[in-house]
Write an enzyme that holds these catalytic residues in place. Structure first.
Site, short mmCIF file in Angstrom:
data_model
loop_
_atom_site.label_atom_id
_atom_site.label_comp_id
_atom_site.label_asym_id
_atom_site.label_seq_id
_atom_site.Cartn_x
_atom_site.Cartn_y
_atom_site.Cartn_z
N SER A 121 0.78 -1.25 -0.09
CA SER A 121 -0.16 0.15 -0.02
C SER A 121 0.86 1.41 0.04
O SER A 121 0.31 2.46 -0.62
CB SER A 121 -0.87 -0.04 1.13
OG SER A 121 -0.04 -0.12 2.56
N ASP A 135 -3.15 8.64 7.34
CA ASP A 135 -3.90 7.91 8.29
C ASP A 135 -3.06 7.23 9.38
O ASP A 135 -2.01 7.75 9.75
CB ASP A 135 -4.83 6.73 7.38
CG ASP A 135 -4.06 5.62 6.79
OD1 ASP A 135 -2.73 5.47 7.06
OD2 ASP A 135 -4.50 5.06 5.87
N HIS A 138 -0.23 4.92 7.17
CA HIS A 138 0.59 5.42 5.89
C HIS A 138 1.00 6.82 5.95
O HIS A 138 0.00 7.70 6.55
CB HIS A 138 -0.43 5.14 4.66
CG HIS A 138 -1.06 3.86 4.63
ND1 HIS A 138 -2.35 3.46 4.77
CD2 HIS A 138 -0.35 3.01 3.92
CE1 HIS A 138 -2.28 1.94 4.65
NE2 HIS A 138 -1.01 1.88 4.01
#
Ligand SMILES: *[C@@H]1O[C@H](CO)[C@@H](O)[C@H](O)[C@H]1NC(C)=O
Ligand SMILES: *[C@@H]1O[C@H](CO)[C@@H](O)[C@H](O)[C@H]1NC(C)=O
Ligand SMILES: *[C@@H]1O[C@H](CO)[C@@H](O)[C@H](O)[C@H]1NC(C)=O
Ligand SMILES: CC(=O)N[C@H]1CO[C@H](CO)[C@@H](O)[C@@H]1O
Length: 351
Positions: free
Chosen positions: A38, A315, A318
């Protein structure tokens, strides 16, 4: 604080360097291929059945096209590297190559994916590293068709940068979840790091066999210093979780050994290690959006903080675009040998 001020000055300096490249319009490499999770995903998970996808606001709030599947407010670290290399366009996701030139590169990264096949699958489907390398094989044969021969494809693929940023999920979404994955009962932390690097090395050799020669291996960030880990396992509310950081250190030191080994063994190839954990970028505890406590992703359509550039994390897992920029700048043109070993990305693509 002194350290941070210095980093921002370096950012300014390298922005100027980048602008010179951009103005000249001569990319340092013709192509950039991106593998990972991610931290680098730019939309590969959008069409998969998984909780690990973010094609909704506030993700992409600072990205020109809005939400794309990037797990941050703007550009990823891999995107910044693409720009620093002087490439005109950002690298498109393998899952949607419509109207893109595969000769310039493809991004295979997939949220929740790891080096091990089973990693992250409790969240749903993903493209594991093995799958990403298989997908690259498909692209390499399409490139051979485009260029007219396998030799020409090899010559082209030799010149590209291969950006590899994977491994965190093998801990966060595997080893650290003993209720769902058996790896902790199978391996000690030392054994697990060794097994991961062994499996990683098989895939790197496979890429080498398809023509990859310039590898930037991105080391793992300090896993114990993400807001999510601190909130779940932090003993004092603020300190990083040392046990998790020890996992990152073990992984990174094994990866460094692999870099040395492959630089000796793989003829014509050059590997570097970016020590992300050493590139300090700000306060760990704060992040910008309201998150789902279970997975640490922003709640859909929640209102994020106003000034994203003030936050290390977007977040609870991340990094923000700002952090990605600082990390990329320091990986590309490293002010310290502690950040990039044995050389930085700029040197890697110049030799
Ligand atoms: C694929 O990419 C194109 C060009 O970037 C975009 O317009 C389109 O919406 C994308 N399709 C999907 C299904 O995401
Ligand atoms: C991982 O999955 C691939 C197929 O996607 C398979 O060929 C390979 O054997 C698997 N690796 C392991 C260690 O199970
Ligand atoms: C918590 O903080 C106290 C005081 O700073 C320290 O002595 C203790 O070791 C910390 N505990 C953990 C688990 O980090
Ligand atoms: C698209 C894709 O490769 N999905 C895979 C993601 O992970 C699951 C679980 O391992 C696989 O079954 C899917 O094929």
């Amino acid at each position: 604080m002194g350290c941070e001020t210095k980093l921002w000055l370096e950012v300014l300096f390298f922005s100027v360097t980048c602008m010179q490249f951009c103005v000249l319009g001569v990319p340092q490499v013709p192509c950039h291929f991106i593998f990972g999770d991610s931290l680098s995903d730019c939309g590969n998970n959008n069409g998969l059945s998984t909780k690990a996808k973010v094609n909704y606001l506030p993700y992409g709030i600072d990205f020109p096209a809005g939400p794309t599947g990037r797990f941050t407010n703007g550009l990823t670290e891999a995107d910044f590297i693409t720009q620093l290399l002087g490439l005109k366009n950002l690298i498109p996701p393998f899952a949607n190559l419509s109207s893109s030139d595969i000769l310039e590169g493809v991004n295979y990264a997939s949220g929740s994916a790891g080096i091990r096949n089973e990693t992250g699958t409790r969240l749903g489907e993903n493209f594991s590293l093995v799958k990403q390398v298989q997908n690259h094989r498909v692209i390499a044969s399409q490139i051979a068709t485009k260029l007219g021969s396998i030799d020409k494809a090899q010559q082209h693929l030799n010149k590209c940068l291969y950006y590899m940023n994977i491994g965190s999920n093998d801990y966060i979404n595997n080893y650290e979840q003993p209720d769902y994955y058996p790896s902790q009962s199978l391996f000690t932390p030392e054994q697990y790091a060794a097994v991961l690097i062994q499996q990683y090395s098989v895939q790197l050799r496979a890429l080498y066999a398809i023509g990859a020669r310039r590898f930037a291996l991105i080391g793992m960030m300090r896993l114990g210093c993400t807001p999510r880990e601190i909130s779940i396992h932090g003993k004092n509310g603020t300190l990083c979780v040392e046990e998790d950081n020890d996992y990152s250190l073990l992984f990174n030191s094994n990866l460094r050994t692999l870099v040395d080994r492959f630089n000796r063994e793989l003829f014509g190839a050059k590997f570097i290690l970016i020590n992300t954990a050493a590139i300090a970028t700000g306060d760990e505890n704060y992040y910008c959006c309201k998150v789902d406590d279970k997975i640490g992703l922003c709640l859909p359509n929640s209102v994020p903080c106003n000034d994203r550039s003030q936050f290390k994390f977007f977040d609870a897992v991340h990094p923000s675009e700002k952090t990605n920029q600082v990390t990329a700048m320091n990986a590309y043109k490293s002010p310290s040998p502690a950040y990039a070993y044995p050389m930085d990305i700029n040197q890697l693509v110049s030799i």
